[in-house]
Design an enzyme around this catalytic site. Sequence first.
Site, PDB file in Angstrom:
ATOM      1  CE  LYS A  73      45.802  32.190  54.857  1.00  0.00           C
ATOM      2  NZ  LYS A  73      46.906  31.324  54.264  1.00  0.00           N
TER       3      LYS A  73
HETATM    4  C1  PLP Z   1      48.313  32.367  53.723  1.00  0.00           C
HETATM    5  C2  PLP Z   1      49.610  31.520  54.154  1.00  0.00           C
HETATM    6  C3  PLP Z   1      50.741  32.528  54.450  1.00  0.00           C
HETATM    7  C4  PLP Z   1      50.796  33.838  54.381  1.00  0.00           C
HETATM    8  O1  PLP Z   1      49.735  34.519  54.647  1.00  0.00           O
HETATM    9  P1  PLP Z   1      49.603  36.008  54.334  1.00  0.00           P
HETATM   10  O2  PLP Z   1      48.643  36.802  55.091  1.00  0.00           O
HETATM   11  O3  PLP Z   1      48.918  35.874  52.751  1.00  0.00           O
HETATM   12  O4  PLP Z   1      50.686  36.777  54.274  1.00  0.00           O
HETATM   13  C5  PLP Z   1      51.787  31.942  54.951  1.00  0.00           C
HETATM   14  N1  PLP Z   1      52.024  30.416  55.200  1.00  0.00           N
HETATM   15  C6  PLP Z   1      50.942  29.746  54.721  1.00  0.00           C
HETATM   16  C7  PLP Z   1      50.979  28.214  54.823  1.00  0.00           C
HETATM   17  C8  PLP Z   1      49.724  30.179  54.299  1.00  0.00           C
HETATM   18  O5  PLP Z   1      48.844  29.437  53.840  1.00  0.00           O
END
Ligand code: PLP
Length: 389
Positions: free
Chosen positions: A178
């Site tokens: 992210k």
């Molecule tokens: C990354 C992501 C998640 C989950 O994030 P984590 O921190 O890995 O649990 C949920 N929804 C979307 C659209 C994502 O890209």
Amino acid sequence: MYRIGQEEINAVANAINEKSLFKVNDKLQYAKKAEEKMCSLMGAKYGILMTSGHAALEAALVAAGIGPGDEVIVPAYTYIATAMAVVAAGAIPVICDINDTLTLDPAAFEAKITKNTKAVMPVHIQGFPCKMDEICDIAKKHNIVVIEDACQADGAKYKGKRLGTWGDAGAYSFNFFKIITAGEGGGLVTDNREIFENSLIYHDSSAIAYFGKQMEDFKATSFCGKEYRTNDISAAILDAQFDRLDGIIADLKKNQMALREKLAPYCTFAPSNDIEGDLGTTIAIAFETEEAARKFATYEGVKCGLPIDTGKHVYTNWSCIMEKRGALNPLMDPFKFEANKDIVPNYTHDMCKKSLDILSRNVYVAINPDWTKQELEERANALIAGLKA
Ligand SMILES: *Cc1c(COP(=O)(O)O)cnc(C)c1O
């Protein structure tokens, strides 16, 4: 992950020197500071840092009272975690088409509503903002809770207001992929006191013991939850990352807009619900056919991908959802619950054909906030060569 360095090293060193590793200590320092920073940055009343974005989505659903017997609408194009969070809450995901913006189609969402629909989860995939005003209006009309999945949209906006703060609750992810990160991590934001209190209990089995004392107006009654608490080292890193967020976004936007301007004469971009608020990590170029999209993506030097090829982001690849394996123990599997027996859909490969078509005709160009002028120029030239070919 874009930027990490001395500030984060200092923050971790401070946390270790102060022996502040656990979130809930007498001083309540980094986690509390980072949660307050997240709230003021995003414009939310309450915020809780958690172990992941998935944890935050699950906590928000549970805290909003979603459970067995409830249908929750999710887009056909999102990371599988969105649908899994619904199952973790005991409810059933209903998979809904996206439109040309690559986000939830408001009309398709409204058409999917039944008397059992209790929530909708708009997903701001790649930081592309969903049409939140329309989605919230539809939800309000039908008395449906809005849980925003802003896990790919930390800091992005729609109509000037941060994503994650339009719905009843929003979730951010801070995993490595992210825009800001602590390696792993998540955050929940809400203005709703009941969702906040229930999330606090759900994400931290000792929440009442620690927080009840500090919050005299705490009203929720405890129940058995999970253990999704963040730790003070992660919080210290995030505290530093939050300070970088708007700078990263400003540089992403600058490069995204400059590149769009150079490419505009040669292509059509996927429409945006709000290009100003869009996070700036990605430019989506829309083609007439999959063949044209693939020809461009594989042209020498272009090095781009199609969203249809991104694996677990496309519903057809959500094998445990599509094949209805909601838990190891069948008695704990929401797909087999008595309360869900009339609402489990027949998931098929073709049920969101329109989405598959859109995902096959777009190509993603990734933006780097740290490009020099010359690097941006070279990237533009390589892409233009591919578009002209
Ligand atoms: C990354 C992501 C998640 C989950 O994030 P984590 O921190 O890995 O649990 C949920 N929804 C979307 C659209 C994502 O890209």
